[in-house]
Design an enzyme around this catalytic site. Sequence first.
Site, PDB file in Angstrom:
ATOM      1  N   CYS A 342      -1.675   5.029   2.179  1.00  8.53           N
ATOM      2  CA  CYS A 342      -0.459   4.252   2.450  1.00  8.53           C
ATOM      3  C   CYS A 342       0.559   5.103   3.219  1.00  8.53           C
ATOM      4  CB  CYS A 342       0.102   3.684   1.162  1.00  8.53           C
ATOM      5  SG  CYS A 342       1.198   2.262   1.434  1.00  8.53           S
ATOM      6  N   HIS A 426      -4.425   1.104  -1.693  1.00  9.47           N
ATOM      7  CA  HIS A 426      -4.302   1.752  -2.998  1.00  9.47           C
ATOM      8  C   HIS A 426      -5.475   1.297  -3.871  1.00  9.47           C
ATOM      9  CE1 HIS A 426      -0.245   3.278  -2.372  1.00  9.47           C
ATOM     10  NE2 HIS A 426       0.144   2.090  -1.961  1.00  9.47           N
TER      11      HIS A 426
END
Length: 503
Positions: A342, A426
């Site tokens: 991310c 994630h």
Amino acid sequence: MSGGGLLVAGTTSDAGKSVVTAGICRWLVRQGVKVAPFKAQNMSLNSFVTREGAEIGRAQAMQAQACRLEPTALMNPVLLKPGGERSSQVVLLGRPVGEMSARGYHGGRQQRLLGTVLECLAELRGTYDAVICEGAGSPAEINLRRTDIVNMGIARNAGLPVLVVGDIDRGGVFASFFGTVALLSPEDQKLVAGFLVNKFRGDVSLLEPGLDMLRGLTGRPAYGVLPYRHGLGIDEEDGLRVSLRGTVRESNVAPPVGEDVLRVAVCAVPLMSNFTDVDALAAEPGVVVRFVDRPEELADADLVVVPGTRGTVRALEWLRERGLAEALRRRAAEGRPVLGVCGGFQVLGEHIEDDVESRRGHVDGLGILPVRVRFAREKTLTRPVGEALGERVEGYEIHHGVAEVLGGDAFLDGCRVGPVWGTHWHGSLESDGFRRAFLREVAALAGRRFVPAPDTSFAALREEQLDRLGDLIEQHADTDALWRLIESGAPQGLPFIPPGAPA
């Protein structure tokens, strides 16, 4: 008819509210009770995406799993994601609605959200036999009581009995229990039914005289004494609480399957979010995970992870200031593994256009991956499924940055160049087959004779942890008294403890 309910409050932040709430939920569901978790307002950088695309705190997602439920936005209607010392992104019913200072939020916005919070709680109570609510911080934060919607504010409006949890391992638990009650108004005190001692080490008989005296002083019993247990590394709420120097995620104690261990260093970037991504690595026998903030700490690492962050540009500056940016470039040039997730993926790219998060415009990245990032006002909230390294992968995405991948090999909607991987996903390492394949690649690149265990199931380990929490409640709490509290509310005639809340 509304289902029963309970608010688990705490004498302090990190008293164990999340763990106790999850434990009560797992105990109840094993008794055949339909139960759901609830936290009116959560402040956390560890969040999760529900199947309908709503963002909630990871602690509530974990508690939903304890209830054997799919999490929903109803379980955490307000999520605050800190973006600095004085402001947070406000996420309402799973969607961001803007940035706000603490003064602005507590100055009026918070109280206006009370109606929404109560509607969500009422919907859950109309659906489930019981709803176990988690408070935030302490209910005796007298400076914030007027606008409170997560502790006594929600308890008073919804008529919930309150159980106060105290961490005895910190010391001062009796004073904290007494002081918590004594700083509440008479109306609030009527709902505080009693106490639960958390993290006790030693002989409980030595504690009992103090609990008897506390009952004499407050008219309220202790509902149990939970022993200290190692290895309950469930999803945390507010980030790492201790100095990062030498901090290690709780790891499986099983020895490595191969001849070598695998060392993982996680860069402790500012506003680190979803650092729980590395929990699946720490669960592998022979994988040692630590958080680092100095370049020399990368020297013996077989894998370096640059995790997510709520401040991508700030993280870039921090990496440069610390000398970690240059260390990461050297690692990549030397063919040594790096994983960016991310915000960590974004900093590894060529440049960032950010008029949303930092509002700094064009910022050069580390130039390790052929990626350009533009921050969009709309947040991406998805639960993608794909394939990498020949294995099925599930994950979730929470980001404003939109990545334009200009080269390299495809990798989970990001890319890979040699020993460096980058993705917005994630949770990908929770997919067991993919995690094992990834670790085999890392070990080969690092020259380690590390072999992933063939049978580690992260989902099964999580279930075991949740069952251990349920066991703690079942074996060390007065469950009959707890159920009466949930079903019937706070006992009548609880005494007032002076001085009460100041006028």
